[in-house]
Design a protein around this motif. Sequence first.
Motif, PDB file in Angstrom:
ATOM      1  N   HIS A 143       0.821  -1.209   0.000  1.00  0.00           N
ATOM      2  CA  HIS A 143       0.000   0.000   0.000  1.00  0.00           C
ATOM      3  C   HIS A 143       0.853   1.257   0.000  1.00  0.00           C
ATOM      4  CE1 HIS A 143      -2.660   3.144   1.601  1.00  0.00           C
ATOM      5  NE2 HIS A 143      -3.680   2.423   1.166  1.00  0.00           N
ATOM      6  N   VAL A 164       2.431   1.785  -3.463  1.00  0.00           N
ATOM      7  CA  VAL A 164       1.427   2.143  -4.474  1.00  0.00           C
ATOM      8  C   VAL A 164       0.966   3.586  -4.253  1.00  0.00           C
ATOM      9  CG1 VAL A 164      -0.904   1.663  -5.343  1.00  0.00           C
ATOM     10  CG2 VAL A 164       0.677  -0.229  -4.868  1.00  0.00           C
ATOM     11  N   LEU A 207       1.349  -0.718 -10.776  1.00  0.00           N
ATOM     12  CA  LEU A 207       0.872  -0.363  -9.445  1.00  0.00           C
ATOM     13  C   LEU A 207      -0.297  -1.303  -9.130  1.00  0.00           C
ATOM     14  CD1 LEU A 207       0.830   3.545  -9.724  1.00  0.00           C
ATOM     15  CD2 LEU A 207       2.774   1.972  -9.601  1.00  0.00           C
ATOM     16  N   VAL A 221      -3.125  -2.124  -7.491  1.00  0.00           N
ATOM     17  CA  VAL A 221      -4.195  -1.528  -6.689  1.00  0.00           C
ATOM     18  C   VAL A 221      -4.898  -2.596  -5.857  1.00  0.00           C
ATOM     19  CG1 VAL A 221      -6.380  -0.272  -6.802  1.00  0.00           C
ATOM     20  CG2 VAL A 221      -4.519   0.309  -8.380  1.00  0.00           C
ATOM     21  N   MET A 280      -4.936  -3.083 -11.537  1.00  0.00           N
ATOM     22  CA  MET A 280      -3.562  -2.592 -11.688  1.00  0.00           C
ATOM     23  C   MET A 280      -3.491  -1.572 -12.816  1.00  0.00           C
ATOM     24  SD  MET A 280      -1.903  -6.069 -13.348  1.00  0.00           S
ATOM     25  CE  MET A 280      -2.687  -7.127 -12.110  1.00  0.00           C
ATOM     26  N   ALA A 313      -2.745  -3.415  -2.869  1.00  0.00           N
ATOM     27  CA  ALA A 313      -2.695  -2.318  -1.898  1.00  0.00           C
ATOM     28  C   ALA A 313      -3.939  -2.304  -1.015  1.00  0.00           C
ATOM     29  CB  ALA A 313      -2.543  -0.985  -2.620  1.00  0.00           C
TER      30      ALA A 313
END
Length: 412
Positions: free
Chosen positions: A54, A57, A322, A324, A298, A327
Motif C-alpha cells: 500500500h 502504491v 501499481l 491496486v 492494476m 494495496a
Amino acid sequence: MPDTVALAGMQQRVPFDPYAYDFHEDPYPTYARLRHEAPVYYNSEMDFWALARHADVRSAFRDATRLSNAWGVSLDPSSYGPDAHKSMSFLAMDDPKHMRIRKLVSKGFTPRRVNDLSGRITALTHEHWSKCLDKREFDYIADFAGLLPMDVVSELLGVPESDRAFLRRQSDLLLHREEGVLDVPEAAVYAYIELHKYYSALIAERRKNLGDDLVSALITAEIDDDATGEKTTLSEDEIVGFMVLMVVAGNETTTKLLANALYWGWRNPDELARVITDTDLVPEWTEETLRYDNSTQMVLRRVAADVEYGDVTIPAGQRVLLLVGSANRDEDVFDDPDRYRIGRDTAQALMSFGMGTHFCLGAHLARLEANVGLAEVVRSIKSVDIDIDNAVRVHSVNVRGFAELPVKVTVR
C-alpha cells in the motif's frame, strides 16, 4: 538496466503473470505473497516491475514526475507507447498536456452535470431491474449490471438507445484478452476502429446541432492557455479519445463494481442480510467492494527517472505496475483485510480510484451509479442465489469482474 540475473530468481519464487487465466480467477493469494516476499517485484521474461504494498502504491500514485502516464496505463505492448493517448485520452498524458485536457473535459463533466443525472440513473435502474424481477432468474450482467452504466454514459454523451448494445459489445471486445496471447487481440483493434468511427460521426452531427449533452459541452469548452493566454479548445481527436475512455472507464468498471458487490454479498450472506435489512448501508457496501475486489486491479507507469522503493532502484525507461488490488488488501493498513466487512472505514486509505494528479475524474459518478443501482436491488429482494458453476469471469490485464453471472432472486 536492472541486474536481471540477480532478479530472475524472484519470478521463480513468486510466479506472477498478469495475463494468466488462473490469476484472473483469484489474484489475492499472489498479491499476498508479493507483499511478503517480493514487494518490489521484477519479471525478467515480460520485463516489468510491480509494486505490491500500500505505501509504495500510494507513493507511486503521488509521484507524477518520475512515474509517467505518457505511454499509457496498460501492459499490452500494442497499448504501450507514445501514441497511447489516442485511445486513452488524458489518462495517457503527463502535465501540462494532461491538465489542459482535464480542465477542458471538466468543463463538461462537472459535479452538477453528474448530480443532475441522479434522477435518470434512478429511472434507468428501475426500468432494467423491474424486468429482472419479473424473470426471477436472469443473467445479472446482460440484464442489469451491463446495461445501467452504458445507459448512463450514453445519456451523458447523447447516444441513442438503438446504438448502445453495439457500443457495449465494442467495449467488451476492447477489454477481453485471449489466454496465452500477451497483447491486444485483433478483435480489440477492430473494436477501437469501430468506436473511433462511431464517435467521429457523432461529433460531426453534434457540431451541426449542438445540444445540452456532454459531447456538445466538449465541443464548445474553452480555457485560457497558460503559455499564450489565448483560448484553447479540444481537437476532434481529443474528444474522440475521451469518449472512448468514457466507454471503458465509465462503463466497464462500473459494470464490474455492481456485479462484484452482489457476488461478495452472496458469498457473505450475513453481510448481505445487513444491507437488505438497512438500505442506508448501501454506500458502505459499495466502498467495501471497491476495497475488497476493485474493478481496476492494476495500472502501469513508465519510469521517467530512476526511482527508489526501499533498497531497490527501478531504472528510468522501465515499466512498473501499481497493484491496486494488492494495496487494498495490505494488512499493514487494513484490519483483517481478507474479510469482507461492510462498514469499515477506508476513506483515507482506499486506492481504487488512484490518488494525486490522475485521481479518477469519474469516481463520483461510479459511486452514484453503484449506490442507486444496489439500493434498488436490495430494496426489492429477500434473497439472491448465484449459479456460480455457470458464471464466467472477464479476462483482462487491468479489469476484474464477471462477463456472465446467472442469478435467481426471491422478490419481497
